[in-house]
Scaffold this active site. Sequence first.
Site, short mmCIF file in Angstrom:
data_model
loop_
_atom_site.label_atom_id
_atom_site.label_comp_id
_atom_site.label_asym_id
_atom_site.label_seq_id
_atom_site.Cartn_x
_atom_site.Cartn_y
_atom_site.Cartn_z
CE LYS A 1 -6.33 4.54 -7.70
NZ LYS A 1 -5.35 3.77 -6.92
CG ASP B 1 -6.23 0.36 -11.84
OD1 ASP B 1 -5.52 -0.62 -12.17
OD2 ASP B 1 -6.04 1.03 -10.82
CG ASP C 1 -3.08 3.42 -10.84
OD1 ASP C 1 -3.09 4.47 -11.50
OD2 ASP C 1 -4.11 2.90 -10.37
CG HIS D 1 -3.93 -4.80 -3.28
ND1 HIS D 1 -3.25 -3.83 -2.56
CD2 HIS D 1 -4.95 -4.15 -3.91
CE1 HIS D 1 -3.82 -2.65 -2.77
NE2 HIS D 1 -4.85 -2.81 -3.58
CD GLU E 1 -3.01 1.59 -6.33
OE1 GLU E 1 -3.39 1.48 -7.52
OE2 GLU E 1 -3.79 1.70 -5.37
NE ARG F 1 -2.88 4.29 -1.44
CZ ARG F 1 -3.20 3.45 -2.42
NH1 ARG F 1 -4.42 3.44 -2.92
NH2 ARG F 1 -2.31 2.61 -2.89
CD GLU G 1 -2.41 -1.16 -10.80
OE1 GLU G 1 -3.00 -1.61 -11.80
OE2 GLU G 1 -2.88 -0.26 -10.07
CE1 TYR H 1 -13.92 5.88 0.46
CE2 TYR H 1 -14.86 4.16 -0.92
CZ TYR H 1 -14.51 4.64 0.32
OH TYR H 1 -14.76 3.88 1.43
CD GLN I 1 -8.23 5.77 -3.48
OE1 GLN I 1 -7.02 5.88 -3.26
NE2 GLN I 1 -8.77 4.64 -3.86
CE1 TYR J 1 -8.34 -3.23 -3.90
CE2 TYR J 1 -10.46 -4.34 -3.71
CZ TYR J 1 -9.38 -3.71 -3.12
OH TYR J 1 -9.35 -3.58 -1.75
CD GLU K 1 -1.24 -3.76 -0.12
OE1 GLU K 1 -0.95 -3.15 -1.17
OE2 GLU K 1 -1.45 -4.98 -0.08
CB THR L 1 -2.06 -2.88 -5.73
OG1 THR L 1 -2.47 -1.55 -6.00
CG2 THR L 1 -0.77 -2.87 -4.93
CB THR M 1 -1.27 5.67 -14.74
OG1 THR M 1 -2.39 5.97 -13.90
CG2 THR M 1 -1.06 4.17 -14.78
NE ARG N 1 -14.62 -4.13 3.47
CZ ARG N 1 -13.91 -3.64 2.44
NH1 ARG N 1 -13.97 -2.37 2.17
NH2 ARG N 1 -13.17 -4.42 1.69
CA CA Z 1 -4.57 0.89 -9.26
#
Ligand code: CA
Length: 449
Positions: free
Chosen positions: A281, A151, A261, A158, A227, A265, A229, A272, A268, A153, A395, A381, A285, A167
Site C-alpha cells: 500500500k 487511510d 490509492d 466496499h 482504489e 493486492r 477515494e 498484512y 498485501q 475503510y 471488486e 475505497t 497514492t 469471509r
Molecule cells: Ca485505500
Amino acid sequence: MSHVAKKQKTNNNNNMASTTLQSSNGSWVPYDSETDFPIENLPYGIFRPTADAEARVGVAIGDQVLDLSVIHTTGLFRQLGSWTNCFCKDTLNDFMGMGPKNWNAARQAITELLKAGNATLRDNTALRAKALVPQAQVTMEMPCNIGDYTDFYASREHATNVGTMFRGPENALMPNWTHLPVGYHGRASSVVISGTDIRRPRGQLQIDATDAKKGSKFGPCRLMDFELEMGMLVGPGNKLGDPLKIESADDHVFGFVLMNDWSARDIQKFEYVPLGPFTGKNVGTTISPWVVTTAALEPFKCKTSAGVQDPEPLPYLRDPDYRSYDIQLKVELENEKDVPKPVVLSRSNFKYMYWNHKQQLVHHTVTGCNMRPGDLLGSGTISGTERSMFGSMLEISWKGSNPFDCGNGISRKFLADGDRVTMSGFCQGDGYKVGFGTCEGKILPAHTD
Ligand code: CA
C-alpha cells in the site's frame, strides 16, 4: 519539493487574449456550464505559470488560473490584511492552517474580483494578462506538504464486498466495523500529484494462495489495483492530547481532492498479518491538484447511502449533521496498446460513506493524536451497490473471477502495464458543476534487474 511536477491536462484551449470578455454565468471569465471550475467552485492549487517560474497559489476559473500571488502583490487583497502573502508560498499549508475566517474572507474577495460586472481586473489589460494564466500552459504541483497520511475503510458497500469475498456474506463486516471508522496510518512520502507514472512494484508473493506456510517468492505484482477515494485535507490542527469535537470538526477541514490509492493486492495478501497494510500500500497514492473547499461543497451535502447509523455510534462520534457530499465519481481506463479509447470502469458517489469525513477526523484524534495543516485522510475505497459502481478492480472482477470487458475482445482482471487510470468527479448544481478536474496515473512495467 521533491515530487514530480506534471502538466495539467485540459481539453479546452480557450485563450483569453483571443476571446471576447463576455459575461458567462456569474463571472466575466468565459466558460460554459460544463466546466469543472465556475465561479461557484474556486478551488485552490499550487502552480508554476512557466516551467522555470516559482510555484505559487492559484485558483481555477474556467480554463484559466487566477494567480493569487499577483493579486496579493498588486494590493488587490489589501483590505484583507497582510496575511494574504501566504498566496506567494509554494504550498497551501499556511493558508490551510488559518481556518474558516480567513478562508471565507479570501473566497469573498476572489468571488468579487471575478464576478460579472466587476471591472477591476476585467478592464485592466496589463494586470489581467499577468494574473490570468491558461491552465493548458501551467505546471501543477502538490497542493501542500503532506506531513501525515491516513487511510480509512469507511464505505459500507466496499467493506461488505471485500468481506463477502474473503469471509463470506455472513461475516462480511468485522464486529468493530459499525462501531468505529477503521483506518491505518499510511505513508505520506509516496503521495504524488496527478500525472505521475506509477511503477509496478515487486515484492513477496505467497506461493500457494491457500497455504501461507509454503512461503513466498520474489516477483512483480500480478494483482495491481486502483482504489477510488476522496482525500480530505486538514486545516487547523489540534494540540497533542486534545481530541477534536464532532460539532466543530468542519472548521478543521480545508477541502477535498480526488485520490487513487494504488494497491498491490498479492503483496498485501502475504504481508498484512497481523499488523495490517504495509508495502503493498505504499507504492503510490495519486491526488488531483485542485483542492475543492468545503465552502464550495456546502450546497451539495446529502444523506449518506445508509441514511442513519445502526447501531448508534458512541457520543463522541454522533454527528448532529450526519451527511456526506453528493459527488458523482467516475473511473476510466485506457491503454495505448489495447484500449486506445477510454472505457468507464466505474461510476460511484461520495454518498456511499458510512463513516463521514467528520467522524473519521474526530475518531483519528480521539486518543489525543494531533493533526496538522495539510494532513491527508483518505476516505477508503468508495463503492456503490452494483458492479458498475465498484471502486476497485478487486471488486469489479470479483477477485479475478469475472473479468471486465474492455471491448474488442480485450478484458482486465487487474491492471496491466501501460494502463492509464483517470478519475474525475463533480457535484451537479443548477446549470453549473463544482468539479475536481482529474486524477490520473499510468502503470509502468516492473523493474527487471
Ligand atoms: Ca485505500
